[in-house]
Design a protein around this motif. Structure first.
Motif, PDB file in Angstrom:
ATOM      1  N   PHE A  58       0.819  -1.174   0.162  1.00 35.05           N
ATOM      2  CA  PHE A  58       0.124   0.139   0.212  1.00 35.05           C
ATOM      3  C   PHE A  58       0.827   1.324   0.048  1.00 35.05           C
ATOM      4  O   PHE A  58       0.679   2.069  -0.928  1.00 35.05           O
ATOM      5  N   GLU A  59       1.916   1.334   0.818  1.00 33.45           N
ATOM      6  CA  GLU A  59       2.461   2.538   1.045  1.00 33.45           C
ATOM      7  C   GLU A  59       3.506   2.912  -0.117  1.00 33.45           C
ATOM      8  O   GLU A  59       3.274   3.991  -0.645  1.00 33.45           O
ATOM      9  N   GLN A  60       4.326   1.899  -0.170  1.00 33.89           N
ATOM     10  CA  GLN A  60       5.112   1.865  -1.511  1.00 33.89           C
ATOM     11  C   GLN A  60       4.373   2.049  -2.876  1.00 33.89           C
ATOM     12  O   GLN A  60       4.705   3.076  -3.604  1.00 33.89           O
ATOM     13  N   GLY A  61       3.179   1.575  -2.839  1.00 33.81           N
ATOM     14  CA  GLY A  61       2.414   1.663  -4.071  1.00 33.81           C
ATOM     15  C   GLY A  61       1.689   2.963  -4.264  1.00 33.81           C
ATOM     16  O   GLY A  61       1.844   3.849  -5.467  1.00 33.81           O
ATOM     17  N   LEU A  62       1.347   3.575  -3.258  1.00 33.31           N
ATOM     18  CA  LEU A  62       0.859   4.975  -3.238  1.00 33.31           C
ATOM     19  C   LEU A  62       2.011   5.937  -3.594  1.00 33.31           C
ATOM     20  O   LEU A  62       1.628   6.746  -4.307  1.00 33.31           O
ATOM     21  N   GLU A  63       3.145   5.614  -2.999  1.00 31.92           N
ATOM     22  CA  GLU A  63       4.089   6.656  -3.119  1.00 31.92           C
ATOM     23  C   GLU A  63       4.869   6.472  -4.519  1.00 31.92           C
ATOM     24  O   GLU A  63       5.347   7.230  -5.327  1.00 31.92           O
ATOM     25  N   PHE A  64       4.987   5.369  -5.043  1.00 37.82           N
ATOM     26  CA  PHE A  64       5.600   4.928  -6.341  1.00 37.82           C
ATOM     27  C   PHE A  64       4.765   5.518  -7.466  1.00 37.82           C
ATOM     28  O   PHE A  64       5.315   6.328  -8.465  1.00 37.82           O
ATOM     29  N   PHE A  65       3.361   5.467  -7.585  1.00 31.67           N
ATOM     30  CA  PHE A  65       2.551   5.744  -8.553  1.00 31.67           C
ATOM     31  C   PHE A  65       2.069   7.225  -8.207  1.00 31.67           C
ATOM     32  O   PHE A  65       1.077   7.665  -9.021  1.00 31.67           O
ATOM     33  N   ASP A  66       2.371   7.897  -7.064  1.00 35.39           N
ATOM     34  CA  ASP A  66       2.105   9.082  -6.713  1.00 35.39           C
ATOM     35  C   ASP A  66       0.437   9.194  -6.596  1.00 35.39           C
ATOM     36  O   ASP A  66      -0.367  10.121  -7.392  1.00 35.39           O
ATOM     37  N   ILE A  67      -0.153   8.597  -5.947  1.00 31.48           N
ATOM     38  CA  ILE A  67      -1.401   8.174  -5.697  1.00 31.48           C
ATOM     39  C   ILE A  67      -1.911   8.741  -4.478  1.00 31.48           C
ATOM     40  O   ILE A  67      -1.468   8.704  -3.383  1.00 31.48           O
ATOM     41  N   SER A  68      -3.206   9.786  -4.592  1.00 31.58           N
ATOM     42  CA  SER A  68      -3.694  10.221  -3.221  1.00 31.58           C
ATOM     43  C   SER A  68      -4.928   9.780  -2.995  1.00 31.58           C
ATOM     44  O   SER A  68      -5.868   9.778  -3.809  1.00 31.58           O
ATOM     45  N   LEU A  69      -5.338   9.249  -1.515  1.00 29.50           N
ATOM     46  CA  LEU A  69      -6.686   9.059  -1.408  1.00 29.50           C
ATOM     47  C   LEU A  69      -7.347  10.248  -0.881  1.00 29.50           C
ATOM     48  O   LEU A  69      -8.850   9.936  -0.541  1.00 29.50           O
ATOM     49  N   ASP A  70      -7.028  11.284  -0.858  1.00 28.24           N
ATOM     50  CA  ASP A  70      -7.625  12.577  -0.431  1.00 28.24           C
ATOM     51  C   ASP A  70      -8.409  13.152  -1.595  1.00 28.24           C
ATOM     52  O   ASP A  70      -9.369  13.920  -1.348  1.00 28.24           O
ATOM     53  N   TYR A  71      -8.033  13.101  -2.651  1.00 34.61           N
ATOM     54  CA  TYR A  71      -8.645  13.801  -3.887  1.00 34.61           C
ATOM     55  C   TYR A  71      -8.416  12.741  -5.099  1.00 34.61           C
ATOM     56  O   TYR A  71      -7.510  12.118  -5.364  1.00 34.61           O
ATOM     57  N   TRP A  72      -9.269  12.952  -6.249  1.00 31.41           N
ATOM     58  CA  TRP A  72      -9.146  12.344  -7.437  1.00 31.41           C
ATOM     59  C   TRP A  72      -8.172  12.795  -8.441  1.00 31.41           C
ATOM     60  O   TRP A  72      -8.037  14.152  -8.820  1.00 31.41           O
ATOM     61  N   THR A  73      -7.497  11.769  -8.853  1.00 27.92           N
ATOM     62  CA  THR A  73      -6.500  12.040  -9.846  1.00 27.92           C
ATOM     63  C   THR A  73      -6.624  10.756 -10.804  1.00 27.92           C
ATOM     64  O   THR A  73      -7.241   9.491 -10.319  1.00 27.92           O
ATOM     65  N   PRO A  74      -6.245  10.639 -12.152  1.00 23.63           N
ATOM     66  CA  PRO A  74      -6.158   9.425 -12.893  1.00 23.63           C
ATOM     67  C   PRO A  74      -5.131   8.323 -11.986  1.00 23.63           C
ATOM     68  O   PRO A  74      -5.899   6.882 -12.167  1.00 23.63           O
ATOM     69  N   GLN A  75      -4.441   8.476 -11.529  1.00 22.03           N
ATOM     70  CA  GLN A  75      -3.535   7.377 -10.903  1.00 22.03           C
ATOM     71  C   GLN A  75      -4.309   6.704  -9.860  1.00 22.03           C
ATOM     72  O   GLN A  75      -4.046   5.407  -9.403  1.00 22.03           O
TER      73      GLN A  75
END
Length: 595
Positions: A58-75
């Protein structure tokens, strides 16, 4: 001849007990101390494994793909694949150790209460790792069921090592389960009641209670030493604003009871639907992970055990409409996670559902009564315990868990009332709890005991004799007298010309007129037969058939069809049922020993 190591150890144990005059109860307490220490250590390792997998996936995946769970992005679309990673990691475990991952906590209860509490060692590692993967990579489940099973396996292994008797072995398993739950929540009293109320089915004995208390306490000491003196859940100070709020807590109990019964029903329906999908278990794992990931992409709160989110709900955060939406979403995500084959528990999801349901209830009441100064977090806290009590039918565990989390006497009355009412409503709407619903589907009743469950697991059609000595209803008494001289049976079904069952006659019925010689060739057997026949159907179980036999104290039952009750399939006797029971008991005993 070499003496096996386990037998040498058993002999040494008996010598030590005799030499130092140590009673068996004292020895059980010593084992409880060891099991408690190891249970606390097992909880620590289990939690660290979950954290490691969560960091890697989870944590490495969110950081590697630059994903935020606070707002919407394509990632953010990539979040749906995190639980798929869990499914991929679980496939080798299922391929190599599929037997260890089956059954869940319900299977654990069956082994403890019906199969002698002899738990193998390997699932302690394989199922523990599988559950850590599920929780760490985003599966919607809980860690309490797995850690209770891990602790139970530790207790069982010690009991088997020292050749402890059956009832005492169950106590050691309960000690391990109590240790696991106590260490998880930093709540030793809740661990004790979890073991006695859920694992041992509320059977109380002072000797067993003492051992469980000690194991639970020792596990809590280890947990506090390794993780600090705090619980997985962080609750703000609890207070009751006005005494009239008790009426609102009573209403909350009714709402929670209905929701808990609905969750039990929905959970079983979703699991049944998944079982009906024509895919192999590995494909179901991947599909289940993908669906849970798609749900979590929109509602990331459902991922994992949800403790961090629950702590925010208890603090009164989040809008009521989000909390209402999460009730159904969490139910579905949890059922899909476990139904698809990902191992995990139901304890944390029940706490989650109670927290969001109670929080939504509190916020809606606060909107309706703005001048009352109500705390939504207080209702979330009480709802959390009430849902756990209602879904698992274990009010005492929930009451003391909430008391230990809050460390507040003020919570006692609201939680007691809400838990009891919620449990009563849930029991009224749904007889089974979350765990026993699966067992009831398989024809297993834990409270009935081993003997009755064996009888309930055997169908009449499997045991009945298809060679039936019938008597035509038009046969005269004289012919019947000559007929019974050639048979060893004492009861005979009567049939009409078409072969349909019309009655039953016994030798006792005939003996009353045997000396009336003038009637022998004039009266037919139908005149003496019993026409109101107690029958049984092929698909009914032996427990039902045995109770029917005992009701009238008869020896045999005709087996007929369910539609007309006249088509005769066979006959089953008390002797047939006892023989079938003995064969099945022997088979299960040998199977347990081999396992």
């Amino acid at each position: 001849m070499t003496i096996p190591y386990s037998r040498q150890l058993q002999g040494l144990t008996q010598q030590l007990l005799s030499r130092f005059k140590i009673s068996e109860n004292t020895f059980l307490i010593v084992l409880a101390v060891i099991i408690g220490l190891l249970g606390g250590l097992g909880n620590y390792l289990f939690r660290k494994t979950i954290e490691l997998i969560h960091w890697l996936v989870f944590e490495q995946g969110l950081e590697f793909f630059d994903i935020s769970l606070d707002y919407w992005t394509p990632q953010r679309l990539l979040v749906m694949f995190f639980p798929v990673v869990a499914a991929l990691l679980l496939i080798p475990l299922w391929a190599l150790f599929g037997k260890d991952l089956k059954g869940g906590f319900a299977g654990f209860l069956v082994k403890v209460n019906l199969k002698g509490a002899k738990l193998p060692l390997r699932p302690l590692f394989t199922r523990g790792l599988g559950s850590a993967i599920t929780l760490g990579a985003g599966g919607s489940a809980g860690q309490e069921g797995p850690i209770a099973a891990i602790g139970g396996a530790i207790g069982s292994q010690f009991g088997q090592l020292f050749k402890v008797s059956g009832d005492r072995l169950k106590v050691l398993v309960a000690c391990g389960a109590a240790a696991g739950v106590a260490a998880t929540f930093n709540a030793p009293i809740a661990g004790v009641f979890f073991a006695t109320e859920i694992v041992l089915l509320s059977s109380f004995e002072l000797a067993s209670f003492t051992s469980i208390v000690i194991a639970s306490g020792m596990a809590t000491v280890v947990s506090r030493a390794l993780l600090g003196n705090h619980s997985e859940l962080v609750a703000p100070p609890y207070f009751v604003g006005n005494f009239w709020e008790i009426a609102l807590y009573l209403l909350l109990g009714i709402v929670i009871g209905g929701l808990a019964a609905g969750f039990i029903d929905l959970h079983m329906r979703i699991k049944e639907k998944i079982e009906m999908i024509m895919l192999n278990k590995f494909a179901k794992l991947l599909l289940g992970g993908l669906v849970v990931g798609m749900i979590g992409m929109v509602f990331p709160q459902v991922f994992g055990n949800g403790y961090e989110f629950m702590s925010h709900v208890l603090a009164g955060h989040f809008a009521w409409y989000l909390l209402v939406g999460l009730i159904l979403v969490k139910m579905v995500a949890t059922s899909i996670t476990l139904g698809s084959g990902m191992p995990g528990g139901l304890f944390a999801p029940c706490l989650f559902l109670g927290a969001v349901a109670g929080g939504a209830f509190g916020k809606l009441i606060a909107l309706a009564l703005p001048a009352a100064g109500l705390s939504a977090g207080a209702y979330a806290l009480v709802g959390m315990g009430a849902f756990l009590a209602a879904a698992t039918h274990s009010p005492m565990t929930a009451i003391f868990l909430l008391f230990e989390i809050t460390d507040s006497y003020e919570v006692i009355i609201p939680i007691m009332l809400t838990c009891v009412i919620g449990t009563s409503i849930a029991r009224h709407l749904k007889k089974d709890s979350l765990e026993t619903a699966e067992l009831t589907k398989l024809g297993i009743d834990l409270e009935a005991g081993k003997e009755r469950n064996i009888m309930k697991g055997l169908a009449v059609g499997e045991v009945m004799s298809r060679r039936v000595e019938t008597v035509p209803e038009s046969m005269t008494l004289g012919d019947f007298a000559r007929f019974i001289e050639r048979t060893h049976h004492t009861n005979f079904p009567l049939v009409d010309a078409a072969g349909g069952l019309t009655g039953i006659i016994s030798v006792q019925d005939f003996m009353g007129v045997v000396f009336e010689k003038d009637l022998m060739d004039l009266v037919v057997v139908k005149e003496l037969a019993t026409t109101e026949v107690i029958t049984v159907h092929p698909e009914e179980d032996l427990d039902t058939a045995m109770r029917k036999i005992g009701y009238r104290n008869i020896e045999q039952l005709p087996v007929v069809d369910r539609e007309t009750h006249r088509k005769l399939y066979g006959i089953i006797s008390r002797r047939d049922m006892v023989s079938a029971y003995n064969r099945e008991l022997m088979s299960r005993t040998l199977g347990d020993d081999e396992g």
